[in-house]
Scaffold this active site. Structure first.
Site, short mmCIF file in Angstrom:
data_model
loop_
_atom_site.label_atom_id
_atom_site.label_comp_id
_atom_site.label_asym_id
_atom_site.label_seq_id
_atom_site.Cartn_x
_atom_site.Cartn_y
_atom_site.Cartn_z
N THR A 84 53.86 31.24 43.45
CA THR A 84 55.14 32.84 42.38
C THR A 84 56.09 31.99 43.70
O THR A 84 55.40 31.52 44.71
CB THR A 84 54.04 34.19 43.03
OG1 THR A 84 53.79 34.45 42.47
CG2 THR A 84 55.48 34.67 43.00
N ARG A 112 46.45 37.92 30.23
CA ARG A 112 46.82 38.69 31.22
C ARG A 112 48.92 38.42 32.07
O ARG A 112 49.56 37.75 31.32
CB ARG A 112 46.07 37.56 32.45
CG ARG A 112 45.75 38.13 33.64
CD ARG A 112 46.38 37.34 35.02
NE ARG A 112 46.69 37.75 35.85
CZ ARG A 112 47.13 37.88 36.92
NH1 ARG A 112 47.85 36.92 36.96
NH2 ARG A 112 46.68 37.90 38.26
N VAL A 113 48.64 39.93 32.43
CA VAL A 113 49.98 39.84 33.35
C VAL A 113 49.52 40.32 35.24
O VAL A 113 48.67 40.81 34.99
CB VAL A 113 50.15 41.01 32.68
CG1 VAL A 113 51.62 41.35 33.26
CG2 VAL A 113 50.93 41.14 31.19
N GLY A 114 50.26 39.48 35.47
CA GLY A 114 50.20 39.42 36.90
C GLY A 114 50.33 41.06 37.98
O GLY A 114 51.38 41.54 37.06
N ASP A 115 50.56 40.77 39.22
CA ASP A 115 51.97 41.80 39.53
C ASP A 115 53.09 41.40 39.55
O ASP A 115 54.08 42.63 39.85
CB ASP A 115 50.95 41.93 41.07
CG ASP A 115 51.59 40.32 41.57
OD1 ASP A 115 50.44 39.72 41.25
OD2 ASP A 115 52.04 41.02 42.96
N THR A 135 53.25 37.16 47.20
CA THR A 135 52.47 35.75 46.10
C THR A 135 50.57 36.52 46.41
O THR A 135 50.49 37.32 47.65
CB THR A 135 52.97 35.44 46.94
OG1 THR A 135 52.24 34.19 46.05
CG2 THR A 135 52.97 35.13 48.06
N GLY A 136 49.73 36.18 45.42
CA GLY A 136 48.57 36.49 45.69
C GLY A 136 48.23 37.22 44.82
O GLY A 136 48.67 36.88 43.13
N GLY A 138 47.28 39.08 42.25
CA GLY A 138 47.47 40.11 40.88
C GLY A 138 46.88 41.00 41.35
O GLY A 138 47.17 42.26 41.37
#
Ligand code: ASP
Length: 218
Positions: A84, A112-115, A135-136, A138
């Protein structure tokens, strides 16, 4: 200043995703658009679209191949491939802003949707408290509402440094969520904690002092 926000997810052709997120914020009544609707809106707004092949790099392709092999072999990833890019900033008028752009976690499931596009999880800014970009892993950042939690702690009286440390090296470590954040408060204080061996990061302060670092002991 007013918690205005824009986000997009699940796009394949948007060259500069934050440009489109800003268009969603400024030129639509919505906060988040996804998939084909987001790309149709991008076309309307004159945002640059490219073929998906534009985003191909051998480095990332090989990471994906290795992740797939490990998945087939049933071994857990021994390394986290976070990719990210985030920014937080404070202007002369005291306005805080945050932006986050990502390809998501390597080998994620289709859809899939992340944070990163979820306001309050991977991205948040409020002049009254702080600006955060994360970042990480999610899924943990969504479940622990990381970006908002840091700013809520600042609102409750913690310093930016204390709040950022408590969430990234306290709450997240206990939960098992790896990653880090970059954060800034209305006084221009900067915090960039992470619970991984390294996080590519840089900052410039009001006097023009630049820092650039990767690992934890730098
Ligand atoms: N936070 C991103 C996600 O979960 C991954 C990353 O930081 O590289 O999609």
């Amino acid at each position: 200043q007013d918690r205005n926000a824009g986000a997009i997810s699940s796009v394949r052709r948007v060259r500069n995703p934050i440009d489109l997120a800003i268009a969603v914020m400024q030129s639509s009544p919505h906060v988040m658009l996804s998939g084909s609707g987001a790309e149709a809106f991008a076309e309307e707004q004159g945002i640059t679209l490219v073929e998906p092949a534009y985003f191909h790099t051998n480095f990332r392709w090989e990471q994906l191949e290795r992740a797939r092999q490990r998945e087939t072999a049933g071994t857990h990833p021994d390394q986290n491939f976070f990719s990210t890019v985030g920014a937080v900033a404070l202007d002369q008028a005291g306005n805080l802003a945050a932006g986050t752009s990502t390809g998501g976690m390597t080998n994620k499931r289709f859809g899939r949707v992340g944070d990163s596009p979820i306001i309050g999880a991977g991205t948040f800014a409020d002049n009254a408290s702080c600006a955060v970009s994360a970042t990480g892993h999610g899924e943990y950042f969504i479940r622990w509402v990381v970006a908002y939690d840091v700013c809520a702690r600042v609102t409750a009286g913690a310093s930016l440094e204390q709040a950022a440390e408590a969430v990234v090296n306290g709450v997240l470590v206990e939960a098992g969520g790896s990653g880090g954040i970059i954060a800034m408060d209305p006084a221009g204080n900067i915090a960039m904690p992470f619970n991984t061996p390294g996080m590519y990061r840089a900052s410039i302060d009001v006097d023009g002092k630049v820092t650039v670092a990767i690992y934890g002991d730098e």
